[in-house]
Structures are given as C-alpha cells and as structure tokens.
Scaffold this motif. Structure first.
Motif: not given
Lengths: 382, 382
Positions: B378-381, B148, B150, A293, A313, B197, B215, A375, B195, A334-335, A289-291
């Motif tokens: 398309h990106r986080t944060g 923001d 996930p 996790r 993890l 996290r 996480w 994306a 990511n 993408p997110r 997944r893009p993050d």
C-alpha cells in the motif's frame, strides 16, 4: 452415521468451504445506512462481492480493520459494535455497548477496540479478538474525537468538560489516564495527524481550535487559528465540522471551511493560515490523494452533486465532476491511483482514475455513505 | 482410533489444510540468501509459517507485493524474477529476465512489475498477473535506483550516462520516456520519498547528491548537500550508500553517514544539513519508525551486532541493544509497535516492542537478510 455426522460437523466448522482463498489487501466495505448493512468491495475487480446485514443504526457509522485485514469493526450510532469477517461475510461478534455512541478506534497492536460514547459518557474498550470488555473509562461528559496513537494509547475529548484525555494501555488492561484540562469550550470533533503526533480538536464554543503535541511532555493544549474569522462580519459564527476531512497535502493542511465556499490552507509546521481556494459550494470533506498532489472536495446540499479537484502546488481547481445526487464520501486506493465515490441518491459507488479523471466503474449500492478500504489497518488515527 | 486417523486424514486432504483461509495484511517474508529461499512470516503469531525454495541467487534481493497482499515478487541478483503465492506458499511464475539485475518495483495500480538491470543495461517491465513481457527499455548503461511513482510511472538512473529517466505507462504498454541528463557522475543508488515527489540519487563520482522534484515541470536535477564533506580532511572520499535506508523522521531526514560514525539530519524542505548524531559505528541503515518518533540504526562490520535507537526530537540515543552477530535488516510493523530484526549469523529473526524495547519473540531462520511485510503493497516507492 455417527462418523458421517462428525465429518459434516467438522467440515462445517472449517470456514474455507464457503469463502474463497484470497488476499485481503484489496478489500473494503461501504456503509449502507438505510438498510443497516455493509457492502463488501473488491478493489481489484471494481465490484461488490457480498453484503452483510443486521448491523443496526449505521447513521454516522465508521469502520476500522484488524491488522490482518480480515475483520471490520463497525461502530453504529446506536452503541452497537459489530465485528464482521469480510472473508466469510459473517458477523462474528456484536455487542450493544452503549446507548448513543460516536466513533471508534483500534490500538496500534490490533488487540484493543475502543468506542467513544455520548450516553453514558465515556470510552469503553474491548478485546479485539472476543469483544469481551477490557476497560470502562467514564468521563461524566459526552465523549468524542477518539483516535488511536502509537504506544497502545487512545486520545479523546470531553464536550461538557472541555478536556482531552489520553488513555495509555501499554501497562495492561488498567489504563493510565492523563487529562489535559481547559482546552476550550465544547470540543465537538478531533483528528490526529497520520504520524500520530498532533491532535487537533474543533471547539464549538470558540473561534479557534485546540492543538496538542503528543510528543512534548507535559501535554498541553495551545490555541491555533485563533480569532481568524473575526474580521469577517458576514460570518458571525465560523465553525469547522468534519475535522476528519482535513488533508495533509505536502507541507500544508487543506481544511474545509464550512460556512464559506472556500478551502483553507494551513502550514503544517506553524499552523498558520497560508491561503484560501474558492470552491463550488460549502465544502464537507477535503481529502488529499495519498501522495498529497491533489485535494478532492465534496460539498453540502444543494451543491452535493459536485466534486472539485485542487492541485496542491498551485492551489487551483484543475478538474470538476458531477458524479450525481448526494456525493457523501470519497476513499482513495492506498496508492492514490483511484478514488471511490459514494453517490447516495443514485444508489451507486463510482470509481475514478485520479490521473485521467476518467470513470472506471460503477457499482450498485443501497444509499452508500462511508467507504473504507482494508489498507486503513496499517495506518494510524483513522 | 480409526476415527481419529480418518479425521486427521480428512483434515490433511482438505485444501484448507494446505492454504488456510486467512487475512494477508499481517504476513511477510524474509530473504534467506544462502539457501535461495523465502521464509513466510506471520506478524500476529510472531512465527514463521512456511518456506518457499528455488528462488536462485538472492544476494541483494528485494521484494514487492501485489495490491491484494497475496503475491510477492522477488528480484534476485541473477536476473530472476519470481512470483510467489504467500497463501499457498508456491512459486506461481518465474522468469530469468536478465543476466545481472538490481532491484524492482510495482506500478501504483499493481499491474506492472519493473526490474532494473546491469546486464543488459536497462529496465524490463512485465505483466504482474502473468509475468509476460510488456516493455523493454534499453539504456546502454547499467541501470539502478528504480522506483515506482504515482501515475503508472517508474523512475530509474543510469550509472554510465549520469542520467535519470522517467518511464510513463499511463498511456499503455508503450512508455513515454523523459530523460533528465547531466545529473552528475555515476549515480549508484536512489530513493523516492514516501509521497512519490522527491527522487534523490547518490553520486559515486561527486561530493553531493542529485535531487529531482517530480512535481515540477520541466523535470531537472539540482545538487544537494554539495561539497559538504570538503571541510573534513580525514575523509577524502565521502559516500553514502544504502539510500533506501534514508528515513523521513518528522521534518528531517536521517541519513546513515557511511565512512563516519554519524547519522546526519537533513531538513526535509531545504535539503540542508541541520545536525549530526554520533553513533556506535559506521551506520548501514537508519530507519524511521513509521510515526517518525524514533530512528533505528544498524552498523557495518565489526559493529554489526549492535542496534541504536535515536529519539527524533532530541537527536539523542535513547536505547542500545545487541541482538547478535550480523544484524542485516530492520522492518517495522506498519503502525510501528514492533520491529523485526534479522540477525544473520545467529540464524534468527528477533521481534522487539518499540515502546518498551523488550524482546517479544525469536524466530529461527536460515541466514536471514531482508524482511518485507505485505503492508508495503500500500506504499509508494518501496
């Protein structure tokens, strides 16, 4: 009359009449292999919004996108390179550029599209706007593992010669070629990390892989995971196809260990194995997944009705689902909030929420295989 | 002659003339603070293609984008939240949602827009489609550092209370709130890693920062870089504003060390300092090229006419340029081949090739500050 004809001609020339004014950041395509078509997808609507036909042999097809996320470049197995306008859903360009090809890439500035070919062996490069030929790079070898990296460069490998070449177009249409020789026997596939730094080639003739740090001059290959299958007598030949399925999850890569029912974990700095997770079957793709996790894994026949989700993890399987017969591909939003799964023999794409694991939507499709969201236009090495 | 006039009139009358059918992946906006306007940018054309006015007080304004890369949400200092259609270049929604606000974010699924407010202190959440209110989260404190992450979650910090809260909207419009107390005195800004996290808050009242691993349950803050300025008698108060300027370059973060003419390097795993680079002035932003190979640094007055480029591997300055008076912001093309630089007092945005360092284009703009490309959708944060 002449005036009306002129006006009609003028209106026909304007594409806006047929296609809706809309953003393109939430679009995508799915490859329909048996019908040689692309299904155009709308992520926001969870729907197919059109189909583009006439793309030739789409077995093992892949797709890249223009920087404006309007055009898809489709690389067919038969050497066809097709440019599709996903807003108007028209083919706007098509060339049969070789007899047998495998994969393509688009330069970081979006101006060059490159294709790697088995026959004739080499890489051909085209103008992304017109598909006019820009450069021909014969290699005298089946050529594969083609990726784009920053600086208007492409990297690819030579099956027969055991080499990796870098073609640098930063100076213009005549590329500067750097050859890394002796990387090992028979590279069969390759990947580059998302930052464009590390190129890794699988070696069919060796018990290990070749790694090239593209940030270190002079360029050279070193062996990683060398001989790591030697202590397993049950496994005389241990290969890892589908390198594009490697996933960088946090600080580790997840590798589908083809031939075993395991996913391997490799440290992203040291390139050493740091663990394994037992899974349901022989993994095909392990996709983060893009993050980072979660890692989602699909499997080879006869276990290809199943998907498992591994928590990064703990390395433990936290969810299993059975989307249906022949799960071929998984593409994340993408997110990362959704994953779209092609279930080929159910003629369906399923959309899942990656937090709740609930199925959000089902989309009819003709034997769907690869799913590609626009994306990807903004990412390196895809 | 009449014919030509008619054709011109016809073209003007067609909706396509006002809003062209086009992809949106290569669009962006620049904030024009003094005029309260947005300049709409076309990355492919290296040009401004329109201006949207009437956005109120855009000092310290920021922007996020809808998943389809069509709409920009603009967060003004005066509490104004404005939704702009960048295809039609119209304001399609606007609410004055607070009296004094600082920053906003959009949920991973693109359905919720959140704003953090000083007055009244808290976070307000709106429907991204309609700007209708969804949730009000009063905190009794000036609230900031909103990002923001996930899972339809937002994270933000409370200046007065020294807390960080997580608001989880995965269950619907009533958020589940998790409070992390005692993170340290007076968080003044924060960031989350790409990511999603690691959340890091700068602490105005402490000689260190708070780090939260999102996480790891239960959530808790730990102190990083604690007391690292204590051994410097020349620097009684050592702060690090502009946390959003932190850059993850390879395996290290680059931190602008405000108050010194240095960029700090922090290991991305251990969060320990691993080096410093002496630079031209007091750094404001240290921004990594998307591949992490370069870090571009701009500076506070009186050195704000200069930009330096640091090579990530060596930590050495490899290039210096002087774009002009008051370099306020640098935004990279998503694949890093270009950087767009706002030169406020020259009323200009300059575009540079990041490989050759050559200037590619100059674009007139009214006192430009922040530049935001749609790829951020398309990106986080961000």
């Amino acid at each position: 009359m002449m005036l009306r004809t002129l006006i009609v001609a003028l209106m026909l020339a304007l594409p806006a009449a047929a296609a809706e004014l809309r953003g393109t950041g939430d679009l995508g395509v799915a490859v329909e292999r048996t019908t040689g078509s692309l299904l155009v997808l709308d992520r926001s609507e969870h729907a197919a919004i059109g189909r583009v036909e006439g793309l030739g042999d789409l077995s093992h097809a892949s797709v890249v996108f223009s920087p404006d996320e309007r055009h898809a470049f489709v690389f067919g197995r038969d050497g066809g390179l097709t440019k599709v306008d996903i807003l108007t859903q028209d083919i706007v360009g098509r060339v049969m550029q070789a007899g047998n090809s495998i994969g393509g890439a688009i330069s970081d500035d979006g101006t060059l599209v490159a294709v790697s070919n088995y026959e004739p062996g080499g890489v051909r490069v085209f103008d992304a706007a017109t598909l006019a030929p820009v450069a021909d790079i014969p290699t005298g070898s089946r050529t594969l593992g083609l990726v784009d990296v920053p600086g208007r460069r492409f990297v690819f490998s030579l099956w027969d010669a055991g080499e990796t070449w870098v073609a640098d177009f930063s100076g213009g249409p005549e590329p500067a070629i750097t050859k890394i020789t002796g990387i090992g026997a028979n590279p069969y596939d390759a990947l580059v990390t998302a930052n464009g730094r590390t190129y890794i080639a699988g070696l069919f003739g060796e018990d290990g892989l070749a790694e090239i740090d593209l940030w270190q001059e002079p360029l050279r290959a070193r062996r990683i995971l060398d001989g790591y299958a030697k202590d397993d007598p049950a496994l005389p030949v241990y290969k890892m196809p589908h390198l594009e399925g490697w996933a960088l999850a946090g600080e580790r890569f997840a590798l589908p260990a083809i031939g075993r029912h395991e996913v391997l974990w490799m440290d992203a700095r040291s390139f050493e194995e740091v663990g394994r997770t037992a899974v349901h079957g022989q993994p095909v793709f392990a996709v983060a997944r893009p993050d980072g996790r979660q890692v989602w894994v699909n499997f080879a026949h006869p276990d290809n009705d199943t998907v498992q989700v591994i928590d990064t993890l703990s390395g433990e399987i936290v969810h299993e689902l059975k989307p249906g017969p022949a799960v071929l591909h998984m593409e994340f939003a993408p997110r990362g909030n959704e994953v779209w799964i092609s279930v080929r023999d159910a003629n369906r794409i399923d959309v899942y929420d990656t937090a709740s694991f609930e199925k959000i939507a089902e989309i009819p499709a003709e034997s769907p295989s690869g799913i590609f969201f626009t994306a990807r236009a903004h990412r390196t090495g895809l």
